[in-house]
Design an enzyme around this catalytic site. Structure first.
Site, PDB file in Angstrom:
ATOM      1  N   HIS A 257       0.812  -1.225   0.000  1.00  0.00           N
ATOM      2  CA  HIS A 257       0.000   0.000   0.000  1.00  0.00           C
ATOM      3  C   HIS A 257       0.837   1.263   0.000  1.00  0.00           C
ATOM      4  O   HIS A 257       0.405   2.293  -0.498  1.00  0.00           O
ATOM      5  CB  HIS A 257      -1.038  -0.039   1.118  1.00  0.00           C
ATOM      6  CG  HIS A 257      -2.238  -0.772   0.662  1.00  0.00           C
ATOM      7  ND1 HIS A 257      -3.198  -0.173  -0.106  1.00  0.00           N
ATOM      8  CD2 HIS A 257      -2.548  -2.068   0.732  1.00  0.00           C
ATOM      9  CE1 HIS A 257      -4.072  -1.084  -0.459  1.00  0.00           C
ATOM     10  NE2 HIS A 257      -3.709  -2.243   0.046  1.00  0.00           N
TER      11      HIS A 257
ATOM     12  N   CYS B 154      -5.570  -3.881 -13.578  1.00  0.00           N
ATOM     13  CA  CYS B 154      -5.654  -2.729 -12.671  1.00  0.00           C
ATOM     14  C   CYS B 154      -4.661  -2.858 -11.525  1.00  0.00           C
ATOM     15  O   CYS B 154      -4.651  -2.054 -10.612  1.00  0.00           O
ATOM     16  CB  CYS B 154      -7.070  -2.547 -12.136  1.00  0.00           C
ATOM     17  SG  CYS B 154      -7.573  -3.902 -11.067  1.00  0.00           S
TER      18      CYS B 154
HETATM   19  C1  PEP Z   1      -4.591  -6.119  -6.927  1.00  0.00           C
HETATM   20  O1  PEP Z   1      -4.585  -7.008  -6.066  1.00  0.00           O
HETATM   21  O2  PEP Z   1      -3.827  -6.119  -7.925  1.00  0.00           O
HETATM   22  C2  PEP Z   1      -5.517  -4.977  -6.809  1.00  0.00           C
HETATM   23  C3  PEP Z   1      -5.643  -4.118  -7.789  1.00  0.00           C
HETATM   24  O3  PEP Z   1      -6.182  -4.829  -5.627  1.00  0.00           O
HETATM   25  P1  PEP Z   1      -5.492  -4.264  -4.269  1.00  0.00           P
HETATM   26  O4  PEP Z   1      -4.113  -3.814  -4.596  1.00  0.00           O
HETATM   27  O5  PEP Z   1      -6.356  -3.173  -3.769  1.00  0.00           O
HETATM   28  O6  PEP Z   1      -5.540  -5.495  -3.411  1.00  0.00           O
END
Ligand code: PEP
Ligand code: MG
Length: 556
Positions: A186, A486
């Site tokens: 994150h 994404c």
């Molecule tokens: C992913 O896991 O690639 C995603 C886009 O979701 P997050 O990063 O919010 O888990």
């Protein structure tokens, strides 16, 4: 003296500023006993620290105003509660140090509050924050949480949780450096969303002295300590030139021979919209709605609050795709009111869609809020579920969307290898796929995305990950449905070309990466991207895959 350290660069750009540390959350002072004659001095020290913390909370409340002011003033009152202070004094009188007296008295008060039921139990987190502040002051260590600074700084931390980052003032944070975390943590995601440079997995990051000057290069992963004036000027100029060259390019994402690959933005709420619009995003490819739930993770936000936030995002992109992901609670994004506290392995536990299927009222509320938000707006709303494992999951989500009468396409994220391998079967139930390569890498390599030491396995260039992307993209092509990316893989300009070559139909990323990806795609034809993709998949390691793609693209 200048010193160079190296971690993993995860968000482009250069930041030059002073080191400020994210304070450690829980400090337990040692339980050493003090002689009785020292008690009055320790009692005075405790009182002075309490008064200083209360005054600081009130001053910060005055600055913040509104709801925040009321919360901070209530915290200041808590700090000065006479009964609590009497207990502190008693503990010091029988041998506790000031910090230990505070720590134990607050613990006793905390237990009382926690047992007192809903409303008071909700104050426990505030009480812990006050205690941590007083103890940190007494021990002479940085305040817990976000640094209290009026000057811009480079934030150093072990890793950043979404809840910490929600409190950051984006006007003060020049960049991030973390000791843990990989390219999909994150810290990395937030840095890209904020458009600030970031370096993760830097050994010893938490030990750098507060106040030192550092230059952080988010492209190379280099962190220079005490950079010379010349070096600072050189880095600043190189970053400015690169930025200017990139912002000169505009328009839709496409290869040099006109194969369109829409470039969409990942957003966490309305606050990310200006940057997305400025970067020329062609819509939103991932709206991480759980960020709206982080302010108060003890309960779901009201439907009105949700409608307001969703509507702002939808309004910003008329006639464009806006892909909203329903709540992805659990594992790295825990929410107190939904996430079980006692799971042995939260990343493999009840999270994402699993949580929503166990709490259907939360999913229904969210879908209702989305339907209301979209009313009368000329937008292409799409809704997708996180952590879909198989066709049963996909069907359950599709049924919930149909029951809610949502005027939207509904889709599934591909974040679990089983979903990539059986993408065709999932596409029997839903209308599109979106590859979440962050979790897909985590689950493919059994490598926790929050552990810096495993950054190698989280590398999205891993050929095994590319194979899974190809499997999902093939299923999309075979069924005539879209399959975008994404995850953070989409924000690496070279990898973005490879992903386009593998057949993905859109790329969604933090707004700051869009210009870099746009300019990389525009340099090559689709056929070149396809050849680069083949070369990358034929490699055995992430490094070799990257080098092979680079060679194909630069050699032709
Ligand atoms: C992913 O896991 O690639 C995603 C886009 O979701 P997050 O990063 O919010 O888990
Ligand atoms: Mg995910």
């Amino acid at each position: 003296m200048e010193q160079a350290l190296r971690g993993v660069g995860v968000s482009h750009g250069v930041a030059i500023g002073e080191v400020r540390h994210m304070g450690t959350a829980a400090l337990e002072p040692p339980a050493t006993r003090i002689p009785t004659e020292d008690a009055p001095r320790e009692q005075a020290r405790a009182q002075a620290a309490v008064d200083a913390v209360a005054a600081d909370l009130i001053a910060r409340g005055n600055l913040a105003g509104g709801e925040a002011q009321a919360v901070l003033e209530a915290q200041a009152l808590m700090a000065q509660d006479p009964e609590l202070m009497a207990d502190v004094s008693r503990r010091i009188a029988v041998g506790s140090s000031a910090e230990r007296g505070i720590y134990d008295a607050f613990a006793a008060y905390r237990a009382l509050l926690a047992a007192a039921g809903d409303y008071l139990a909700g104050r426990v987190a505030d009480l812990d924050d006050v205690r941590n502040r007083i103890v940190a002051r007494l021990m002479g260590v940085p305040m817990p949480g976000v640094p209290d600074s009026d000057e811009p700084y480079v934030l150093f931390a072990r890793d950043l949780a979404p809840a910490d980052t929600a409190l950051l003032d984006p006007t003060l944070v020049l960049g991030f450096v973390t000791e843990e975390g990989g390219p999909t943590s994150h810290s990395a995601i937030l840095a890209r969303a904020m458009g600030v440079p970031a370096v993760v997995a830097l050994p010893g990051a938490t030990e750098l002295v507060e106040g030192l000057l550092v230059a952080v290069d988010g492209s190379t992963g280099e962190v220079l300590v005490n950079p010379s004036e010349e070096k600072q000027a050189e880095l600043r100029q190189a970053a400015a030139e690169r930025k200017a060259a990139l912002s000169a390019a505009s328009g839709p994402g496409q290869t040099s021979d006109g194969h369109k690959v829409p470039l969409l933005a990942n957003v966490g709420g309305p606050g990310d919209l200006p940057a997305a619009l400025e970067a020329g995003a062609e819509g939103v490819g991932l709206f991480r709605t759980e960020f709206l739930f982080l302010d108060d993770s003890a309960k779901a936000p009201s439907e009105e609050k949700q409608v307001e936030a969703y509507r702002k995002v939808l309004e910003a992109f008329p006639e464009r795709r806006v892909v909203v992901r329903v709540l992805d609670a659990g594992a790295d994004k825990p929410l107190d009111f939904l996430t079980p506290a006692d799971e042995p392995n939260p990343a493999l536990g009840v999270r994402g869609l699993r949580t929503l299927l166990d709490n259907p009222e939360v999913l229904r509320g969210q879908l209702r809020a989305l339907a209301k938000a979209a009313e009368g707006l000329p937008v292409h709303l799409e809704v997708m579920a996180p952590m879909v494992a198989d066709r049963v999951d996909a069907r359950a989500f599709a049924v919930a969307c149909r029951e809610a009468g949502l005027p939207a396409k509904f889709g599934a994220m591909v974040e679990i290898p089983s979903a990539a391998l059986r993408a065709r079967s999932i596409l029997q139930e839903v209308e599109f796929l979106s590859l979440g390569t962050n979790d897909l890498a985590q689950y493919t390599f059994a490598a926790d995305r929050q552990v810096g030491a495993l950054a190698r396995l989280q590398d999205p260039w891993q050929p095994a990950l590319l194979d899974l992307v190809a499997a999902a993209a093939d299923a999309g092509r075979a069924t005539g449905k879209s399959c975008g990316v994404c995850g953070e893989a989409a924000s690496d300009p070279l990898l973005a070309c490879v992903l386009a070559g593998l057949g993905v139909t859109s790329l969604s990323m933090g707004a700051a990466s869009i210009p870099y990806v746009r300019s990389a795609l525009a340099k090559y034809t689709l056929a070149q991207c396809q050849r680069a993709a083949e070369a990358a998949r034929a490699a055995d390691t992430a490094e070799e895959a990257r080098a092979a793609a680079q060679q194909v693209l630069s050699g032709e």
